[in-house]
Design a protein around this motif. Sequence first.
Motif, PDB file in Angstrom:
ATOM      1  N   LYS A   1       1.216  -1.323   0.059  1.00  0.00           N
ATOM      2  CA  LYS A   1      -0.060  -0.234  -0.069  1.00  0.00           C
ATOM      3  C   LYS A   1       0.859   0.859   0.141  1.00  0.00           C
ATOM      4  N   LYS A   2       1.855   1.449   0.481  1.00  0.00           N
ATOM      5  CA  LYS A   2       2.774   2.642   1.275  1.00  0.00           C
ATOM      6  C   LYS A   2       3.291   2.177  -0.279  1.00  0.00           C
ATOM      7  N   TRP A   3       3.798   1.495  -1.479  1.00  0.00           N
ATOM      8  CA  TRP A   3       4.393   1.586  -2.993  1.00  0.00           C
ATOM      9  C   TRP A   3       3.603   1.995  -3.855  1.00  0.00           C
ATOM     10  N   SER A   4       1.814   1.057  -3.762  1.00  0.00           N
ATOM     11  CA  SER A   4       1.585   1.753  -4.324  1.00  0.00           C
ATOM     12  C   SER A   4       0.529   2.760  -4.796  1.00  0.00           C
ATOM     13  N   GLY A   5       0.070   2.893  -3.297  1.00  0.00           N
ATOM     14  CA  GLY A   5      -0.980   3.453  -2.786  1.00  0.00           C
ATOM     15  C   GLY A   5      -2.489   3.049  -2.721  1.00  0.00           C
ATOM     16  N   MET A   6      -2.384   1.909  -2.993  1.00  0.00           N
ATOM     17  CA  MET A   6      -3.528   0.906  -2.406  1.00  0.00           C
ATOM     18  C   MET A   6      -3.581  -0.317  -2.462  1.00  0.00           C
ATOM     19  N   SER A   7      -4.129  -1.491  -1.202  1.00  0.00           N
ATOM     20  CA  SER A   7      -3.703  -2.628  -0.874  1.00  0.00           C
ATOM     21  C   SER A   7      -4.040  -3.446  -2.086  1.00  0.00           C
ATOM     22  N   PRO A   8      -2.936  -4.850  -1.680  1.00  0.00           N
ATOM     23  CA  PRO A   8      -3.094  -5.693  -2.983  1.00  0.00           C
ATOM     24  C   PRO A   8      -4.147  -5.658  -3.229  1.00  0.00           C
ATOM     25  N   MET A   9      -5.555  -5.667  -2.759  1.00  0.00           N
ATOM     26  CA  MET A   9      -6.391  -6.949  -3.306  1.00  0.00           C
ATOM     27  C   MET A   9      -7.546  -5.399  -3.782  1.00  0.00           C
ATOM     28  N   HIS A  10      -7.347  -4.657  -3.458  1.00  0.00           N
ATOM     29  CA  HIS A  10      -7.745  -3.510  -3.952  1.00  0.00           C
ATOM     30  C   HIS A  10      -7.067  -2.979  -5.472  1.00  0.00           C
TER      31      HIS A  10
END
Length: 160
Positions: A115-124
């Motif tokens: 989430k920190k890397w992409s801005g969203m949770s893996p599921m999202h």
Amino acid sequence: MKRHQLHSLANILGAVHDLGEDQLQFVLHLVHLVKTSMPTREHSVTALALRLGLGEQTFRRRVHRATGKSPKQLILAIQMHEASRLLLEDPHIMIRDVALSCGFEETSFFSHAFKKWSGMSPMHFRENRQSCRFNNEVINDKSVVVDYKFEKISDDIAKI
């Protein structure tokens, strides 16, 4: 060096600039070592330095000189790119399995890092993969920039 290798390396590092052939080969070898070591969680800075036959400080200096990143930053970038590839490639893979494949012992730590890397949770990230636009564009109208260029990055990185 083949163009697809440079492209894959640029995706992981953010840029490949003015690297000599020795530095490029070092980084490509390091990316390969990290990727093959992730499932067994033997991708620590100490373990990688040892596998390369370098002292830890020498290893840190070489990585920083070649990439502009610390070894930990480079390892995390490789892990996150691999995680994004797995999430996009298999819509049914469990987040726990992605975490383990990418070298994380704890799913919660992986989810937080992703989430920190992409801005969203893996599921999202996976749920919205159809609406993701690549090439440094905004994902789902959020101000999240992701450096992808999704030209089958999984194939390119797998060849490194």
